[in-house]
Design an enzyme around this catalytic site. Sequence first.
Site, PDB file in Angstrom:
ATOM      1  CG  ASP A  23      92.951 119.692  33.093  1.00  0.00           C
ATOM      2  OD1 ASP A  23      93.426 119.657  34.104  1.00  0.00           O
ATOM      3  OD2 ASP A  23      92.328 120.735  32.331  1.00  0.00           O
TER       4      ASP A  23
ATOM      5  CB  THR B 273     107.454 123.324  47.042  1.00  0.00           C
ATOM      6  OG1 THR B 273     108.562 124.158  46.988  1.00  0.00           O
ATOM      7  CG2 THR B 273     106.012 123.951  47.176  1.00  0.00           C
ATOM      8  CG  ASP B 274     112.125 124.354  49.574  1.00  0.00           C
ATOM      9  OD1 ASP B 274     111.433 124.898  48.843  1.00  0.00           O
ATOM     10  OD2 ASP B 274     113.265 124.588  49.644  1.00  0.00           O
ATOM     11  CD  GLU B 275     109.340 128.335  45.833  1.00  0.00           C
ATOM     12  OE1 GLU B 275     108.469 129.079  45.722  1.00  0.00           O
ATOM     13  OE2 GLU B 275     110.110 128.153  45.222  1.00  0.00           O
TER      14      GLU B 275
ATOM     15  CE1 TYR C  18     104.769 125.593  42.540  1.00  0.00           C
ATOM     16  CE2 TYR C  18     106.227 126.485  43.852  1.00  0.00           C
ATOM     17  CZ  TYR C  18     105.855 125.224  43.418  1.00  0.00           C
ATOM     18  OH  TYR C  18     106.408 124.128  43.310  1.00  0.00           O
TER      19      TYR C  18
ATOM     20  CE  LYS D 224     103.096 121.729  45.268  1.00  0.00           C
ATOM     21  NZ  LYS D 224     102.882 120.666  44.209  1.00  0.00           N
TER      22      LYS D 224
ATOM     23  N   PRO E  70     119.910 136.620  33.266  1.00  0.00           N
ATOM     24  CG  PRO E  70     117.781 136.281  32.850  1.00  0.00           C
ATOM     25  CD  PRO E  70     119.187 135.870  32.490  1.00  0.00           C
TER      26      PRO E  70
HETATM   27  P1  NAD Z   1     106.997 120.875  35.733  1.00  0.00           P
HETATM   28  O1  NAD Z   1     106.373 121.958  35.561  1.00  0.00           O
HETATM   29  O2  NAD Z   1     108.306 120.391  35.129  1.00  0.00           O
HETATM   30  O3  NAD Z   1     105.864 119.601  35.317  1.00  0.00           O
HETATM   31  C1  NAD Z   1     104.680 119.634  35.816  1.00  0.00           C
HETATM   32  C2  NAD Z   1     103.967 118.665  34.746  1.00  0.00           C
HETATM   33  O4  NAD Z   1     102.470 118.614  35.400  1.00  0.00           O
HETATM   34  C3  NAD Z   1     103.956 118.787  33.449  1.00  0.00           C
HETATM   35  O5  NAD Z   1     104.227 117.480  32.617  1.00  0.00           O
HETATM   36  C4  NAD Z   1     102.582 119.374  33.010  1.00  0.00           C
HETATM   37  O6  NAD Z   1     102.134 119.246  31.613  1.00  0.00           O
HETATM   38  C5  NAD Z   1     101.708 118.643  34.221  1.00  0.00           C
HETATM   39  N1  NAD Z   1     100.306 119.410  34.523  1.00  0.00           N
HETATM   40  C6  NAD Z   1     100.333 120.625  34.802  1.00  0.00           C
HETATM   41  N2  NAD Z   1      98.830 120.853  34.825  1.00  0.00           N
HETATM   42  C7  NAD Z   1      98.355 119.851  34.776  1.00  0.00           C
HETATM   43  C8  NAD Z   1      96.934 119.246  34.699  1.00  0.00           C
HETATM   44  N3  NAD Z   1      95.955 120.028  35.068  1.00  0.00           N
HETATM   45  N4  NAD Z   1      96.672 118.076  34.450  1.00  0.00           N
HETATM   46  C9  NAD Z   1      97.490 117.309  34.306  1.00  0.00           C
HETATM   47  N5  NAD Z   1      98.898 117.244  34.422  1.00  0.00           N
HETATM   48  C10 NAD Z   1      99.422 118.853  34.492  1.00  0.00           C
HETATM   49  O7  NAD Z   1     107.162 120.725  37.319  1.00  0.00           O
HETATM   50  P2  NAD Z   1     108.306 119.945  38.262  1.00  0.00           P
HETATM   51  O8  NAD Z   1     109.451 121.041  38.533  1.00  0.00           O
HETATM   52  O9  NAD Z   1     108.569 118.733  37.613  1.00  0.00           O
HETATM   53  O10 NAD Z   1     107.351 119.899  39.514  1.00  0.00           O
HETATM   54  C11 NAD Z   1     106.561 118.661  39.778  1.00  0.00           C
HETATM   55  C12 NAD Z   1     106.089 118.569  41.192  1.00  0.00           C
HETATM   56  O11 NAD Z   1     107.012 118.823  42.306  1.00  0.00           O
HETATM   57  C13 NAD Z   1     105.264 119.877  41.146  1.00  0.00           C
HETATM   58  O12 NAD Z   1     104.290 119.322  42.387  1.00  0.00           O
HETATM   59  C14 NAD Z   1     106.066 120.893  42.312  1.00  0.00           C
HETATM   60  O13 NAD Z   1     105.503 121.708  42.961  1.00  0.00           O
HETATM   61  C15 NAD Z   1     106.897 119.919  42.983  1.00  0.00           C
HETATM   62  N6  NAD Z   1     108.203 120.553  43.290  1.00  0.00           N
HETATM   63  C16 NAD Z   1     109.168 121.027  42.441  1.00  0.00           C
HETATM   64  C17 NAD Z   1     110.289 121.378  42.587  1.00  0.00           C
HETATM   65  C18 NAD Z   1     111.324 121.832  41.709  1.00  0.00           C
HETATM   66  O14 NAD Z   1     112.498 122.457  41.985  1.00  0.00           O
HETATM   67  N7  NAD Z   1     111.083 121.776  40.252  1.00  0.00           N
HETATM   68  C19 NAD Z   1     110.996 121.243  44.301  1.00  0.00           C
HETATM   69  C20 NAD Z   1     110.051 120.705  44.954  1.00  0.00           C
HETATM   70  C21 NAD Z   1     108.586 120.213  44.572  1.00  0.00           C
HETATM   71  O1  DAU Z   2     112.150 125.283  46.429  1.00  0.00           O
HETATM   72  C1  DAU Z   2     111.383 124.475  45.350  1.00  0.00           C
HETATM   73  C2  DAU Z   2     110.856 125.262  44.369  1.00  0.00           C
HETATM   74  O2  DAU Z   2     111.971 125.552  43.297  1.00  0.00           O
HETATM   75  C3  DAU Z   2     109.918 124.512  43.566  1.00  0.00           C
HETATM   76  O3  DAU Z   2     108.603 124.381  44.382  1.00  0.00           O
HETATM   77  C4  DAU Z   2     109.473 125.505  42.324  1.00  0.00           C
HETATM   78  O4  DAU Z   2     108.517 124.649  41.500  1.00  0.00           O
HETATM   79  C5  DAU Z   2     110.815 125.435  41.654  1.00  0.00           C
HETATM   80  O5  DAU Z   2     110.436 126.297  40.448  1.00  0.00           O
HETATM   81  C6  DAU Z   2     111.854 126.501  42.426  1.00  0.00           C
HETATM   82  O6  DAU Z   2     111.353 127.581  42.582  1.00  0.00           O
HETATM   83  P1  DAU Z   2     112.299 128.903  42.558  1.00  0.00           P
HETATM   84  O7  DAU Z   2     111.488 130.116  42.432  1.00  0.00           O
HETATM   85  O8  DAU Z   2     113.191 128.814  43.615  1.00  0.00           O
HETATM   86  O9  DAU Z   2     113.169 128.574  41.074  1.00  0.00           O
HETATM   87  P2  DAU Z   2     113.768 129.380  39.941  1.00  0.00           P
HETATM   88  O10 DAU Z   2     114.541 128.561  39.121  1.00  0.00           O
HETATM   89  O11 DAU Z   2     112.582 129.965  39.245  1.00  0.00           O
HETATM   90  O12 DAU Z   2     114.742 130.532  40.616  1.00  0.00           O
HETATM   91  C7  DAU Z   2     115.819 130.137  41.580  1.00  0.00           C
HETATM   92  C8  DAU Z   2     116.108 131.596  42.010  1.00  0.00           C
HETATM   93  O13 DAU Z   2     116.877 132.188  40.714  1.00  0.00           O
HETATM   94  C9  DAU Z   2     115.254 132.229  42.519  1.00  0.00           C
HETATM   95  O14 DAU Z   2     115.879 132.802  43.778  1.00  0.00           O
HETATM   96  C10 DAU Z   2     114.978 133.486  41.579  1.00  0.00           C
HETATM   97  C11 DAU Z   2     116.000 133.579  40.737  1.00  0.00           C
HETATM   98  N1  DAU Z   2     116.047 133.698  39.440  1.00  0.00           N
HETATM   99  C12 DAU Z   2     115.319 133.083  38.675  1.00  0.00           C
HETATM  100  C13 DAU Z   2     114.990 133.120  37.253  1.00  0.00           C
HETATM  101  C14 DAU Z   2     114.188 132.355  36.500  1.00  0.00           C
HETATM  102  C15 DAU Z   2     116.825 134.817  38.655  1.00  0.00           C
HETATM  103  O15 DAU Z   2     117.920 135.347  39.349  1.00  0.00           O
HETATM  104  N2  DAU Z   2     116.675 134.891  37.391  1.00  0.00           N
HETATM  105  C16 DAU Z   2     115.805 134.116  36.472  1.00  0.00           C
HETATM  106  O16 DAU Z   2     115.833 134.286  35.217  1.00  0.00           O
END
Ligand code: NAD
Ligand code: DAU
Length: 350
Positions: A59, A131-133, A156, A160, A211
């Site tokens: 962790d 992330t871009d968020e 979130y 970040k 949804p």
């Molecule tokens: P994910 O939720 O799929 O994976 C996160 C991983 O981190 C998991 O394997 C989890 O077990 C591990 N983790 C969580 N808490 C932990 C802790 N306390 N110690 C050690 N490990 C831990 O996430 P993802 O979508 O693969 O995102 C990875 C990274 O990229 C994140 O930092 C996220 O902010 C960033 N990111 C994600 C997206 C996206 O679209 N998914 C876009 C831009 C940036």
């Molecule tokens: O932009 C990068 C980010 O993209 C990452 O940093 C985050 O880790 C990743 O989870 C993602 O965030 P979003 O909130 O954009 O992703 P999500 O898939 O949850 O949602 C995408 C879009 O769809 C958002 O506008 C919310 C909407 N949505 C999401 C869910 C889960 C729905 O309409 N219905 C749903 O059930």
Amino acid sequence: MKILITGGAGFIGSHVVRLFVNTYPNYEIVNLDKLTYAGNLANLKDLETKPNYRFVKGDIVDAGFINTLFETEQFNAVIHLAAESHVDRSITNPLEFVMTNVIGTVNLLNAARTLHKNNPEQFKRFYHVSTDEVYGALGDEGMFVETTAYDPHSPYSASKASSDHFVRAYHDTYKLPCVISNCSNNYGPNHFPEKLIPLCIHNIQNSKPLPIYGKGENVRDWLFVIDHARAIDVIFHNAKEGSTYNIGGHNEWKNIDVIRLLCRMMDKKLNRPEGTNEKLITFVTDRAGHDLRYAIDATKLKEDLGWVPSVTFEEGLNLTVDWYLNNKEWLQNVTSGDYQHYYEQQYTHR
Ligand code: NAD
Ligand code: DAU
């Protein structure tokens, strides 16, 4: 080079680990992951016998554990992906996001700082994946560039943004060799089915409602996960210390249009009459503080380091749907246990 990759059992991390293990047989890759609900070692099954790969369960919030690990392993670099990543979960439980995303990141920075202080030649890079968020939400026009002011809205994105600021602070204050990238929405294999695209693939397979928050008019800029991993590789090896890169596919879609495309694609693949899956679309209460639009300008990455995405959205989505249809056991495993409970709660609290 011995590299620590955190969060390597998650969605993006598993693709980054695979790319590094397979491309750089001379590197030693240590994957540190807590294996939360989002972490899954099945994502890395093909790497289990690779001599340059090792998994450590732990962790990042546990500073004592992190300090001992760094002291023992003497890493040359860190690629930090471990995080709580789902916006909806951050609305329900913000503190967990502060703990992992902020405190966890600062623990890693402190441990890296000690290695760097003791031997600046040995510790070469702290790469923070973000992330871009952090930039907030756009209106109908414009794109995020690297100098866009931070304006996070969800717990979130606030966590970040905070971690990004700490990384910059450690670079500026302690000269830690840091790099940050901010990427748009990823999609692809191994994506946990709580996020829009894998959730809808899973629900279409099971003929369950899809949804859509609000009117489905929110816009996201989608990038295939393997293209994100390729960008991380290029930035890790070539970016200047202290720099930031935006990563994105120049691929904006309204949520409703993504889901309609997915429905049509899956009508064909599942041999259902055209229009069957679209009937599953269900508009539900909007996400609180829902950012309207994200769009990334990745010109700097293209011009400085030559990175461009390798697949179109239709190609990437097609590969993704095929992966889920061919990996039913994976989906079955990650949706057993707590998943159903979480999923039902999601829609009763709205
Ligand atoms: P994910 O939720 O799929 O994976 C996160 C991983 O981190 C998991 O394997 C989890 O077990 C591990 N983790 C969580 N808490 C932990 C802790 N306390 N110690 C050690 N490990 C831990 O996430 P993802 O979508 O693969 O995102 C990875 C990274 O990229 C994140 O930092 C996220 O902010 C960033 N990111 C994600 C997206 C996206 O679209 N998914 C876009 C831009 C940036
Ligand atoms: O932009 C990068 C980010 O993209 C990452 O940093 C985050 O880790 C990743 O989870 C993602 O965030 P979003 O909130 O954009 O992703 P999500 O898939 O949850 O949602 C995408 C879009 O769809 C958002 O506008 C919310 C909407 N949505 C999401 C869910 C889960 C729905 O309409 N219905 C749903 O059930």
